[in-house]
Every structure is written in structure tokens, then in C-alpha cells.
Design a protein around this motif. Structure first.
Motif, PDB file in Angstrom:
ATOM      1  N   TYR A  64      -3.767   3.920   4.881  1.00  0.00           N
ATOM      2  CA  TYR A  64      -4.274   3.267   3.768  1.00  0.00           C
ATOM      3  C   TYR A  64      -5.337   2.310   3.715  1.00  0.00           C
ATOM      4  O   TYR A  64      -5.632   1.545   4.851  1.00  0.00           O
ATOM      5  CB  TYR A  64      -3.291   2.383   2.759  1.00  0.00           C
ATOM      6  CG  TYR A  64      -2.027   3.286   2.795  1.00  0.00           C
ATOM      7  CD1 TYR A  64      -1.611   4.016   1.629  1.00  0.00           C
ATOM      8  CD2 TYR A  64      -0.872   3.478   3.884  1.00  0.00           C
ATOM      9  CE1 TYR A  64      -0.604   4.617   1.274  1.00  0.00           C
ATOM     10  CE2 TYR A  64       0.177   4.148   3.441  1.00  0.00           C
ATOM     11  CZ  TYR A  64       0.188   5.079   2.297  1.00  0.00           C
ATOM     12  OH  TYR A  64       1.497   5.678   2.198  1.00  0.00           O
ATOM     13  N   PRO A  93      -4.343   1.906  -1.825  1.00  0.00           N
ATOM     14  CA  PRO A  93      -3.114   1.298  -1.587  1.00  0.00           C
ATOM     15  C   PRO A  93      -2.356   1.672  -3.043  1.00  0.00           C
ATOM     16  O   PRO A  93      -3.212   1.676  -4.095  1.00  0.00           O
ATOM     17  CB  PRO A  93      -3.295  -0.083  -1.570  1.00  0.00           C
ATOM     18  CG  PRO A  93      -4.672  -0.336  -0.998  1.00  0.00           C
ATOM     19  CD  PRO A  93      -5.272   1.050  -1.487  1.00  0.00           C
ATOM     20  N   ALA A 111       1.005  -1.445  -0.232  1.00  0.00           N
ATOM     21  CA  ALA A 111       0.187  -0.101   0.071  1.00  0.00           C
ATOM     22  C   ALA A 111       0.758   1.377  -0.119  1.00  0.00           C
ATOM     23  O   ALA A 111       0.661   2.316  -0.869  1.00  0.00           O
ATOM     24  CB  ALA A 111      -0.973   0.059   1.346  1.00  0.00           C
ATOM     25  N   SER A 112       1.889   1.207   0.705  1.00  0.00           N
ATOM     26  CA  SER A 112       2.740   2.400   0.980  1.00  0.00           C
ATOM     27  C   SER A 112       4.112   2.365   0.187  1.00  0.00           C
ATOM     28  O   SER A 112       4.671   3.367   0.467  1.00  0.00           O
ATOM     29  CB  SER A 112       3.027   2.445   2.654  1.00  0.00           C
ATOM     30  OG  SER A 112       4.028   1.534   2.991  1.00  0.00           O
ATOM     31  N   LYS A 115      -5.561   7.104   2.045  1.00  0.00           N
ATOM     32  CA  LYS A 115      -4.999   6.958   0.744  1.00  0.00           C
ATOM     33  C   LYS A 115      -5.638   5.653   0.202  1.00  0.00           C
ATOM     34  O   LYS A 115      -5.458   4.856   1.043  1.00  0.00           O
ATOM     35  CB  LYS A 115      -3.685   7.069   0.530  1.00  0.00           C
ATOM     36  CG  LYS A 115      -2.982   8.285   0.708  1.00  0.00           C
ATOM     37  CD  LYS A 115      -1.587   8.406   0.411  1.00  0.00           C
ATOM     38  CE  LYS A 115      -1.233  10.033   0.001  1.00  0.00           C
ATOM     39  NZ  LYS A 115      -0.015  10.010  -0.600  1.00  0.00           N
TER      40      LYS A 115
END
Lengths: 337, 337
Positions: free
Chosen positions: B255, B287, B109-110, B285
Motif C-alpha cells: 500500500y 490505502p 490501508a489493508s 494498492k
């Protein structure tokens, strides 16, 4: 056989049959296994065996060889509609009836009078009947879809509150330490490890209602709220039955039964205030008799006889101690060390 | 083999393996069965078979005969701690790591940066990692003890709300008619009849989150409240992770992933306002990549290499369409006739 009546309670964990005279003297009590899950493989056979064991047991204890009565009534957790096919295989009855066990529960609680019974054990259901014979029911949808305010429901809330506190998602609570202790585990991770095994039943989870009671008794706000919430959910169901029977303005009698009410005022106070807010003249009462006596009372009424005081006095004198259901409040000493 | 990296996602329903070059070019993708329930009878063997199938499948598609890599990373639903014993039976790796799949989910995701991932599928769990490598987790306690705000949790709320409305214990709701339609039953009694059979899985109940979305879309307040409540429960779990990581005052990246978030603003708006109330600078956010890419990114980092833009561009270009996970919003046309 003329002069004899039979009441049967076919339940989830066991079946009980009472054989009595038309004067209310109980002559014999018989027990059998569970009479539910009739739609599972072998379930029909098991139900028949449970009922037969209980009925023949009652006749055997009474020392009566001819398995026949004037009137019989069966209260069944499930499969009441099948009784007219099944029962003649092991008993002759001039008159025979069968009901969902909420009907016999109300009859036992109210001594066959109109009223509303709130049953909160592992499951939860409310049933009522008015003077004109109109009926209404609420909840009883089972553990996934309903049974709100049941001991199982309380048990899940207890587990969740403990996990929430552990994660600091929710308020701190004694339940974090008391739940593991109750299940003889070191911590909540240990509780989780056994929770998802096949060995853990819904009855085990329902057992955590006792933990909620003990935590509430020692001042835990989270546990108190869980029990109050259960009382409110049960009141909602009772209110909908009171409303459906159009007895809101009257003095409806509401009988409370099942293990959840062993938590006493923690459940009863919010239950009562909710009920009285909706229907101010409501009266909350403990059941006069257990469910199987309800079946016996209905069997008696079926003969056309009235339920009078001598009949009830006989019942009270001859009711086996085991059926008097005077369960003590839970003991919290081991839990709150 | 020098120059090759492997990322594996061993999940509840299937296993995926990606074989790539150290420049981020994906050479092969392989699939296997579920890799969970390792503590059940035969579970260990099934997990090994699922992993082996996926890994060998990736090498086969790449046309590489020597089953060896420089670096491998496994993200596992369960049994991560066993991978060091199990993996050498079917793959050689100079460096090998294994994590709970929340770790690879966050990494995907990050793009391997610090942050918090909220996973709300059939279950629900929040995991976060800060700049210093501190970790925190909330919920993930499973369907009885937690998973609050999960699709299964929403499904139960949907069933209960329908039953409450039917009993007039709760507000009237479209769910009363939409739930039976979704399961092709005539009414709620039909829903109940199938609900308690062995054929009905938790995934089936989780499927009712879709029903909640459709009812919410057509203005049903009860369904809207159920989804808002799920958003709030997920926010509570995220807040506790933000708090534990001591990043409340910073700009934490959160996420969101899993089927529940397909309900869009019905879940996201209450989720966001709850989160921002607690930590005003939070950023929510979608992912960047799926979980299996998270494993590949961690495998890449293990070689000491940096995750740079050319590497990511290669990944994006060679990522199989099937893993891009662009699921459309649910179609409600059949349900809302």
C-alpha cells in the motif's frame, strides 16, 4: 605606516591577522573569534570585534603602537563588502581591499598566480582566476543546496550507508559498527537518538569523513565509494570552472585544500582521473601557503611591489608554526579495533 | 462504555480521534494539536493536551457525557509506550492499546490484513506484517540519516539540481527557473538567501516535490530522474521488508501513501518495476482507509469482533469528508508560465 603590510583571514571558526614588513618578515600574529553570520542579530558587532581582536593582537605582538599600515587585505567568509566601512574603526591603511575568502585562498595556494582552488572542508567551493583576471566559481551553495563532496556531505552519506546496511536496503559495511563507536554509542539507534538533538552540529557530522577514511583504509568498499564519489563531485565543480575560464586546452593548476583531501588517494585518485579526462594537462598541487598568507600577498601586491624569492623566503622563515597547517592523516587505531 | 470504540491518530501536525459504535457508526470526531516531540521541554504536556482535546472533542460531538469506551487504540508518531500512563488521565477504556503509527497506517490501508505500507510524506518509512504476525520495518531514520525518497529528500535534490545546472556542473533543467518562481524569488541566489533562515522549515523544502512534479510533467528530464530515483529508493526499502517477512515468492500487498505518491506515474512506475523485479507477484494498492480508521479497526478487533462488510459499510457512510483525503494532483499552471 609606510613599510608595513597586513593580511587578515576572517573565517567561520576564527580570525587571523598577520602584520609584516614589505620585505616579507612577519612581525606579529593576532587571533580573533568567528567573522561570519553577520546578518544574524549581533553578527555585525561580533565580526567587528573578531577583526579588531586579531588586528590589534598582531600589532601588540609586534610591539608597534601606531595601528596603521601601508596596505591591508581582508579575506572574508562573509561580509567582504562591509570592510571598507568597518575596518577604518580600528586600523588606518593607505590602501585597503577585501575579498571573499576564496580569492585569498587561491592567492595563498598559487602565490598570487592564476589557477583554480578547490576548497573541501565542512563546505565545498571551487574558485578560479585566469591570466586576464577573469573569475569563475562553482558550488559554495551551502549544506542544503550544494557543498557537494564536502566533509558534511560525506558525513551524511556515511550515516545513510550505515542505516541502509542496517535495514538491508544497501550493501553491508563496516560503517554500521564504526559510526556508533566513533560517537560512543552502543548502536545506530543510539546514533540516531543524538543526531537530532541541538547539540549535534554540522561540524560533528562532517567529522564522520574521518570514519569514512578509516573504513576505506581497512578495505570497506562502501566507504571507498563514498570518498570516490566526493572526489568526483569536487572534480565536476572544478571542471565547470576550468570550462568557464576557457583554460581546458591549457595547463590549469588546480590547488586542493580542506579536510576532505586528508583522505588522500581515496578522494584524490578519482578527483584526478575525472579532471584529467576533461582537461588532460591539468596539474594538481598542494597549496603553497594558507589563506591568511594569500591576503598578505595581495596586500603586498597592492603596494605595487613584486612577489620575489627573497620576500617569499622571509615569509617562510617567519610564518608561525601554528599556521603551517601540516595536519597529519587521521589516526584509525581506536576505531578499527 | 460498552458498545463504544475509539481510534486515535496522534500525528506530527495534528491529532484526530474517532468515536464509533461497535457496528461501525462514527458518532463523533475530535481534533487536537501535534503529539510528537515528546522528549523536548514541555513536550509531554503538549502531547497529553493534544490527545485530550481530540478525545474530548469526539465525545462532545457525539453528545456523550461519560468519557469511557469498551476499547481504544492509539497510533502515535512518537511516545506510544507512554500511552498506558497518559491516557487514563482523560479516558476510561476496558481495553487500551497503542502502536507506532506505521501499524495503524497499515491497518487502515489493508483493513487490518497482512501487508506492507510505504509511507512517503515529509519523511519516509516502510512497515510490514505477515499472516503470522511477524513485523519488519525499513528506513524511518529521519531527514539526516534516511527518509530516502521522501518529499524532503526530493526537495533537496531539486535544489541541488538547480544549483548544479546554474554552475554548469550538471544538466540544464527547468528547475533553475521554476524553483525561484515557486518561492517568489528573482533567482537562485534569492532562493539561497531565504533557504538558510530559521523561517524555512523542512515542510517548505518538502513542498518542492510539487515543483519536481510540474517540471516532470512539462518534460524536464532532470525532474523526471529525481522522481524516478525517489521511486527506486522507496522500492529498495519495500523490497527489504518483503525480504525480511519472507514473502518474496508470495503475493505481497504493498500500500502506498503520502504526498510523494501524488506525483503519480513519475514515482509509481519506477517504484513498481523495481518491486516486481524483486518480487514478481507483488500488488500495489491505494490505502482503503486513513490511519485513524486503522486505529479504530484495531480497537474493534480488540473486542474480539470480526471486521465484516456491514461494519465497513457503516464506517464508509459515516466517515467525515475531511478524513477522506482525496487530495487532487498538484496544479502546475502558475508555475509553468
Amino acid at each position: 605606516m609606510a613599510g608595513l603590510i597586513l593580511g587578515v583571514d576572517g573565517g567561520q571558526t576564527s580570525t587571523v591577522a598577520l602584520l609584516a614588513t614589505r620585505t616579507g618578515k612577519i612581525l606579529g600574529t593576532g587571533y580573533g573569534g568567528p567573522a561570519n553570520h553577520i546578518h544574524e542579530a549581533g553578527g555585525m558587532e561580533r565580526m567587528q570585534r573578531s577583526l579588531r581582536d586579531a588586528v590589534l593582537g598582531a600589532f601588540e605582538q609586534a610591539g608597534i603602537l601606531e595601528i596603521a599600515v601601508e596596505s591591508a587585505c581582508f579575506g572574508m567568509t562573509g561580509g567582504a563588502e562591509l570592510i571598507k566601512q568597518v575596518a577604518p574603526q580600528f586600523i588606518r591603511a593607505d590602501t585597503l581591499s577585501a575579498y571573499h575568502d576564496v580569492v585569498t585562498a587561491l592567492a595563498g595556494a598559487s602565490v598570487a598566480a592564476p589557477g583554480i582552488v578547490v576548497i573541501a572542508g565542512t563546505g565545498a567551493i571551487v574558485y578560479g582566476r585566469d591570466r586576464a583576471g577573469n573569475e569563475a566559481k562553482a558550488d559554495g551553495w551551502g549544506y542544503l543546496m550544494g557543498d557537494e563532496g564536502s566533509a558534511y556531505d560525506i558525513g551524511l552519506q556515511v550515516l545513510r550507508a550505515a542505516a541502509q546496511a542496517r535495514d538491508k536496503r544497501g550493501a553491508d559495511t563496516l560503517l554500521q559498527t564504526v559510526v556508533p563507536r566513533f560517537w560512543h554509542k552502543a548502536d545506530l539507534a543510539g546514533v540516531r537518538a543524538v543526531l537530532y538533538t541541538d547539540q549535534m552540529t554540522r561540524a560533528d557530522i562532517a567529522g564522520l569523513a574521518w570514519v569514512a577514511f578509516c573504513a576505506a583504509e581497512s578495505g570497506d568498499k562502501v566507504a571507498q565509494d563514498i570518498l570516490a564519489n566526493a572526489g568526483q563531485r569536487l572534480a565536476k565543480a572544478a571542471n565547470s570552472v576550468i570550462d568557464a575560464l576557457k583554460v581546458v586546452g591549457q595547463n590549469p593548476m588546480v590547488y586542493v585544500t580542506g579536510g576532505v583531501f586528508r583522505a588522500g588517494h581515496w578522494v584524490l585518485d578519482p578527483f584526478e582521473s575525472n579532471l584529467k579526462h576533461f582537461s588532460p594537462n591539468v596539474e594538481i598541487k598542494m597549496p603553497a601557503f594558507p589563506q591568511v598568507i594569500g591576503a598578505l600577498l595581495l596586500a603586498h601586491q597592492q603596494t605595487g611591489a613584486a612577489i620575489d624569492e627573497p620576500f617569499l623566503a622571509n615569509l617562510r622563515q617567519t610564518l608561525p608554526a601554528r599556521l603551517q597547517n601540516k595536519s597529519a592523516a587521521p589516526n584509525c587505531d581506536d576505531l578499527l579495533v
